[in-house]
Design a protein around this motif. Structure first.
Motif, PDB file in Angstrom:
ATOM      1  N   ASN A  95      35.909  41.082  42.078  1.00  0.00           N
ATOM      2  CA  ASN A  95      36.367  39.909  41.325  1.00  0.00           C
ATOM      3  C   ASN A  95      36.312  40.166  39.834  1.00  0.00           C
ATOM      4  O   ASN A  95      37.225  39.783  39.096  1.00  0.00           O
ATOM      5  N   LYS A  96      35.248  40.808  39.371  1.00  0.00           N
ATOM      6  CA  LYS A  96      35.122  41.101  37.942  1.00  0.00           C
ATOM      7  C   LYS A  96      36.231  42.062  37.502  1.00  0.00           C
ATOM      8  O   LYS A  96      36.840  41.875  36.443  1.00  0.00           O
ATOM      9  N   LEU A  97      36.504  43.071  38.313  1.00  0.00           N
ATOM     10  CA  LEU A  97      37.565  44.024  37.990  1.00  0.00           C
ATOM     11  C   LEU A  97      38.930  43.344  38.019  1.00  0.00           C
ATOM     12  O   LEU A  97      39.787  43.613  37.176  1.00  0.00           O
ATOM     13  N   ARG A  98      39.126  42.439  38.968  1.00  0.00           N
ATOM     14  CA  ARG A  98      40.381  41.692  39.060  1.00  0.00           C
ATOM     15  C   ARG A  98      40.611  40.868  37.788  1.00  0.00           C
ATOM     16  O   ARG A  98      41.722  40.814  37.253  1.00  0.00           O
ATOM     17  N   VAL A  99      39.557  40.249  37.280  1.00  0.00           N
ATOM     18  CA  VAL A  99      39.667  39.458  36.054  1.00  0.00           C
ATOM     19  C   VAL A  99      39.981  40.366  34.869  1.00  0.00           C
ATOM     20  O   VAL A  99      40.829  40.040  34.027  1.00  0.00           O
ATOM     21  N   LYS A 100      39.310  41.520  34.790  1.00  0.00           N
ATOM     22  CA  LYS A 100      39.576  42.455  33.692  1.00  0.00           C
ATOM     23  C   LYS A 100      41.032  42.927  33.715  1.00  0.00           C
ATOM     24  O   LYS A 100      41.684  43.017  32.672  1.00  0.00           O
TER      25      LYS A 100
END
Length: 153
Positions: A95-100
């Motif tokens: 999820n964090k990578l998706r947001v980045k």
């Protein structure tokens, strides 16, 4: 006032068919939220262990998942990643990578728009437009057609 409203509701309820009337056991409160952590606590526990029945103790991450954990900032190096990690940790890293990535795409879109505006203003200064380009192209086509027609005997 409230008593009159209660009587009116009682009269209206009598006129509703029985299959449309909710039973007293049904909780009609609408829940308008996603699943919360408080619902996870309601899972059945093992009598001795204290862990949830459905919880998997660990997952051996693949090479791709290791890269995702590293890119998300969870770990500095691939060597720092333990042999087994929880699904929640991998999901949070994804999820964090998706947001980045979405922030990067937003920035690239804005940058592309700015570049196109600058290029458009340069083209206006050179007196270039789509209309003039189309007129020139059609003139070339007419010349080619005229040349091919005159070349044929």
């Amino acid at each position: 006032m409230w008593a009159a409203a209660g009587r009116a509701i009682g009269i209206l309820e009598r006129n509703v068919p029985s299959f449309l009337r909710p039973t007293k056991q049904i909780n009609l409160k609408a829940q308008r939220s996603f699943c919360s952590k408080s619902q996870e606590g309601s899972k059945h526990k093992h009598e001795g262990g204290g862990q949830s029945i459905f919880r998997v103790p660990g997952h051996k991450p693949t090479d791709w998942e290791k890269k995702v954990l590293m890119w998300s900032g969870r770990f500095k190096k691939v060597d720092d990643i333990p042999e087994t990690v929880s699904f929640e940790m991998i999901d949070a890293a994804r999820n964090k990578l998706r947001v980045k990535i979405s922030y990067l795409m937003i920035a690239l879109t804005i940058l592309g728009c700015i570049v196109m505006v600058i290029e458009g203003k340069r083209a206006v200064r050179r007196h270039e437009s789509l209309t003039t380009q189309n007129l020139e192209r059609k003139a070339r086509w007419r010349e080619e057609i005229a040349q091919s027609a005159s070349a044929k005997p």
